[in-house]
Design an enzyme around this catalytic site. Structure first.
Site, PDB file in Angstrom:
ATOM      1  N   TYR A   1      67.350 -12.130  34.652  1.00 23.80           N
ATOM      2  CA  TYR A   1      68.665 -13.112  34.840  1.00 23.80           C
ATOM      3  C   TYR A   1      69.475 -12.680  35.936  1.00 23.80           C
ATOM      4  O   TYR A   1      70.268 -13.524  36.320  1.00 23.80           O
ATOM      5  CB  TYR A   1      69.130 -13.020  33.421  1.00 23.80           C
ATOM      6  CG  TYR A   1      68.991 -13.898  32.259  1.00 23.80           C
ATOM      7  CD1 TYR A   1      67.676 -14.791  32.311  1.00 23.80           C
ATOM      8  CD2 TYR A   1      69.685 -13.819  31.147  1.00 23.80           C
ATOM      9  CE1 TYR A   1      67.288 -15.176  31.376  1.00 23.80           C
ATOM     10  CE2 TYR A   1      69.114 -14.647  30.183  1.00 23.80           C
ATOM     11  CZ  TYR A   1      68.232 -15.223  30.216  1.00 23.80           C
ATOM     12  OH  TYR A   1      67.584 -15.966  29.107  1.00 23.80           O
TER      13      TYR A   1
ATOM     14  N   CYS B   1      73.830  -2.396  33.078  1.00 26.93           N
ATOM     15  CA  CYS B   1      73.018  -3.026  32.785  1.00 26.93           C
ATOM     16  C   CYS B   1      72.168  -2.502  31.590  1.00 26.93           C
ATOM     17  O   CYS B   1      72.142  -1.248  31.606  1.00 26.93           O
ATOM     18  CB  CYS B   1      71.900  -3.452  33.861  1.00 26.93           C
ATOM     19  SG  CYS B   1      70.356  -4.339  33.465  1.00 26.93           S
ATOM     20  N   THR B   2      71.947  -3.163  30.568  1.00 33.76           N
ATOM     21  CA  THR B   2      71.228  -2.586  29.443  1.00 33.76           C
ATOM     22  C   THR B   2      69.951  -2.021  29.519  1.00 33.76           C
ATOM     23  O   THR B   2      69.380  -1.197  28.797  1.00 33.76           O
ATOM     24  CB  THR B   2      71.236  -3.580  28.270  1.00 33.76           C
ATOM     25  OG1 THR B   2      70.505  -4.887  28.756  1.00 33.76           O
ATOM     26  CG2 THR B   2      72.758  -3.943  27.714  1.00 33.76           C
TER      27      THR B   2
ATOM     28  N   CYS C   1      72.740  -7.990  27.174  1.00 27.93           N
ATOM     29  CA  CYS C   1      72.472  -8.120  28.540  1.00 27.93           C
ATOM     30  C   CYS C   1      73.898  -8.470  29.393  1.00 27.93           C
ATOM     31  O   CYS C   1      74.565  -9.338  29.075  1.00 27.93           O
ATOM     32  CB  CYS C   1      71.723  -9.579  28.675  1.00 27.93           C
ATOM     33  SG  CYS C   1      71.298 -10.193  30.412  1.00 27.93           S
TER      34      CYS C   1
END
Length: 283
Positions: free
Chosen positions: A60, A204-205, A92
């Site tokens: 994304y 960011c995960t 996210c």
């Protein structure tokens, strides 16, 4: 029960009978959200978990905000139609920074987002230099600047945006080794600094999945901070105080947007995380 791969029209294997449990959706564009899910599961092991990831539109980080909002709302709606939700976690960072208002307007259940852990990093830094490691989209978005201005205006924030780290984290979960030289190349702007960040926010995960490798490459003593534990605590509070009574006795389930050879390679990983089945989610 053996892990199996199913499309959206294939009947599931019989669910393991259990007492009804609140149903919680954890969503990410890829499998990085498993790092957040794992924190929630450690705190709240007795929930009915749905993990959904958008392997069709992944990643994304380079997509437009309009696309992300429309896509995330569509996917959460599709899950909600199959399993009434007590709560959803958008695991996210990129999706959270743009889609939370639309999700909260559409759905009655609580929606928890993931934002970079800038506030705790600003408290912990000793040298006043905080690194933000995120996707390029998260680094550029005004929301990130607002977080910095609000919680870390007395710190120097060194931002580094990378889509390649996301790909490396995904590859690691597929069983591929993480090349440390590649990490050193990505982190070179920090490694060349005379005084680098002593505290790094994993924005960011996907990045907690690379924590071991990052610690080997960054200067000794560098703190790595992510928001997973805070999200777990927030989830627990909302389930107790604000969530609707949406429960299921089904087993945990993972959904992807397309069944591919790559998703098949993820089956052992998903099984280790407690998801015995993987289905395509019809949209």
């Amino acid at each position: 029960m053996a892990t199996n791969l199913q499309d959206g029209n294939t009947p599931c294997l019989a669910a393991t009978p259990s007492d009804p449990r609140p149903t919680v959706l954890v969503f990410d564009s890829g499998v990085g959200g498993l790092s957040v899910y794992n924190e929630i599961r450690q705190l709240l092991p007795n929930l009915h978990y749905i993990y959904a990831f958008d392997n069709v539109a992944f990643p994304y980080g380079e997509k437009s905000e309009e696309f992300i909002v429309e896509r995330v709302v569509e996917i959460v709606t599709a899950v909600q139609q199959r399993y009434p939700l007590a709560l959803a976690v958008i695991a996210c960072n990129t999706a959270s920074t743009v889609s939370l208002p639309a999700l909260r307007e559409k759905f009655a259940f609580p929606v928890v987002g993931v934002v970079p852990a800038i506030k705790p990093a600003a408290r912990l830094t000793a040298n006043g230099i905080v690194g933000l490691l995120a996707t390029r989209g998260t680094v550029k978005r005004p929301y990130t600047r607002e977080l910095i201005d609000r919680f870390a205006n007395e710190c120097r924030i060194e931002m580094l945006g990378s889509a390649e780290l996301v790909e490396l984290a995904e590859a690691k979960l597929h069983g591929e080794p993480v090349p440390l030289e590649e990490l050193r190349r990505i982190l070179r702007p920090w490694l060349r600094m005379q005084e680098p960040p002593d505290t790094v926010v994993l924005g960011c995960t996907h990045f907690p999945l690379l924590q071991e490798e990052l610690q080997r490459v960054l200067p000794e003593g560098t703190r790595l901070i992510d928001s997973g534990a805070a999200i777990a605590r927030r989830t627990a509070w909302l389930l107790e105080h604000e969530a609707p009574d949406a429960k299921s006795s089904d087993e945990n389930k993972a959904f992807c947007m397309a069944l591919t050879a790559e998703t098949e390679q993820l089956l052992p990983v998903l099984h280790r995380y407690g998801f015995p089945t993987l289905e395509k989610l019809p949209l």
